[in-house]
Design a protein around this motif. Structure first.
Motif, short mmCIF file in Angstrom:
data_model
loop_
_atom_site.label_atom_id
_atom_site.label_comp_id
_atom_site.label_asym_id
_atom_site.label_seq_id
_atom_site.Cartn_x
_atom_site.Cartn_y
_atom_site.Cartn_z
N ASP A 89 -2.82 -6.92 -11.87
CA ASP A 89 -1.38 -7.20 -11.98
C ASP A 89 -1.22 -8.71 -12.17
N ASP A 90 -0.80 -9.10 -13.36
CA ASP A 90 -0.65 -10.53 -13.67
C ASP A 90 0.80 -10.98 -13.63
N ALA A 94 3.00 -10.86 -8.28
CA ALA A 94 1.64 -10.56 -7.87
C ALA A 94 0.81 -11.84 -7.77
N ARG A 95 1.01 -12.74 -8.72
CA ARG A 95 0.28 -14.02 -8.68
C ARG A 95 0.64 -14.83 -7.43
N SER A 96 1.91 -14.82 -7.08
CA SER A 96 2.35 -15.56 -5.90
C SER A 96 1.73 -14.98 -4.63
N GLY A 116 -7.77 -14.89 -5.41
CA GLY A 116 -6.88 -13.85 -4.88
C GLY A 116 -6.29 -13.08 -6.05
N THR A 117 -6.30 -11.77 -5.99
CA THR A 117 -5.84 -10.94 -7.10
C THR A 117 -5.19 -9.67 -6.56
N VAL A 118 -4.21 -9.19 -7.31
CA VAL A 118 -3.58 -7.90 -6.98
C VAL A 118 -3.93 -6.91 -8.09
N TYR A 119 -4.39 -5.73 -7.67
CA TYR A 119 -4.65 -4.64 -8.62
C TYR A 119 -3.66 -3.52 -8.34
N ARG A 120 -3.13 -2.96 -9.39
CA ARG A 120 -2.21 -1.84 -9.22
C ARG A 120 -2.88 -0.56 -9.67
N ASP A 121 -2.44 0.53 -9.06
CA ASP A 121 -2.96 1.85 -9.39
C ASP A 121 -2.01 2.51 -10.38
#
Length: 224
Positions: A89-90, A94-96, A116-121
């Protein structure tokens, strides 16, 4: 010719009689003191053998540990766009969030590189995965991982049911537990080896689902 009994005749010109003293007669060339020392000497040899075996085992163990450090210390961790069925998730939100997690993690452990990274399903937007960590040389990975879980408990509340899970082909140690947030309970997992430490929070998933997923994510993120 005298008819005196032969045993009554004096013996002239023969060798001097042998003087039998109280000293024991030695029937061999072995020193009797050697026999007394033999059990003690054998005992010393056994003890020295045991000590040598223990030292050798310690040397082998040190060699194995040193080789493991050498293998794992130069680790790279990437965050690919597609990972274990998830999508990175860019978005700005999500970046914050990811940057906040990265900064907090880097403040707790000295890292050479952090992320740090967020991945979405794609199958369920409520089951996002927040993953953060970094790379550095760790001499005691499990101890450092446990420290990170304690720090997370201080921030997010108690991590319950923390247990080891299969770390997979990359080795090291991997653990998962459960904590609570605004959306309810969720799994939190972490891995550590001699070159990296990474943690992840799994919204909408329990430990039984999060553990295998985290292992898949690691195998797609980490290279040596």
């Amino acid at each position: 010719m005298s008819d005196a009994h032969l045993t009554e005749r004096p013996v002239d010109g023969g060798p001097e009689p042998v003087d039998l003293t109280d000293e024991p007669i030695r029937l061999s060339n072995h020193d009797p003191d050697d026999a007394a020392d033999r059990p003690r000497s054998r005992g010393r040899r056994v003890v020295l053998g045991v000590v040598a075996a223990v030292v050798a085992a310690g040397v082998v163990a040190s060699g194995v540990a040193g080789w493991r450090v050498f293998q794992e210390k130069d680790t790279r961790v990437e965050t690919p766009a597609q990972l274990a069925g998830l999508q990175r998730d860019d978005s700005e939100a999500a970046r914050s969030t990811a940057d906040y997690l990265r900064s907090g993690f880097a403040a707790d452990i000295e890292l050479d590189r952090s992320f740090g990274t967020v991945y979405r399903d794609p199958a369920d937007e409520r089951r996002s995965v927040l993953v953060f960590g970094g790379t550095t040389l760790l001499w005691q990975p499990e101890r450092d991982l446990d420290s990170l879980f304690r720090l997370m408990a201080d921030e997010a509340g108690r991590v319950a049911g923390l247990r080891k899970v299969d770390a997979g082909r990359l080795g090291g140690v991997m653990k998962c537990g459960t904590t609570s947030g605004d959306g309810g309970d969720f799994a939190v997992c972490g891995w550590a080896d001699h070159g990296s430490a990474v943690m992840a929070m799994f919204a909408g998933r329990g430990v039984d689902a999060a553990g295998p997923l985290f292992r898949q994510m690691r195998e797609g993120m980490q290279t040596r």
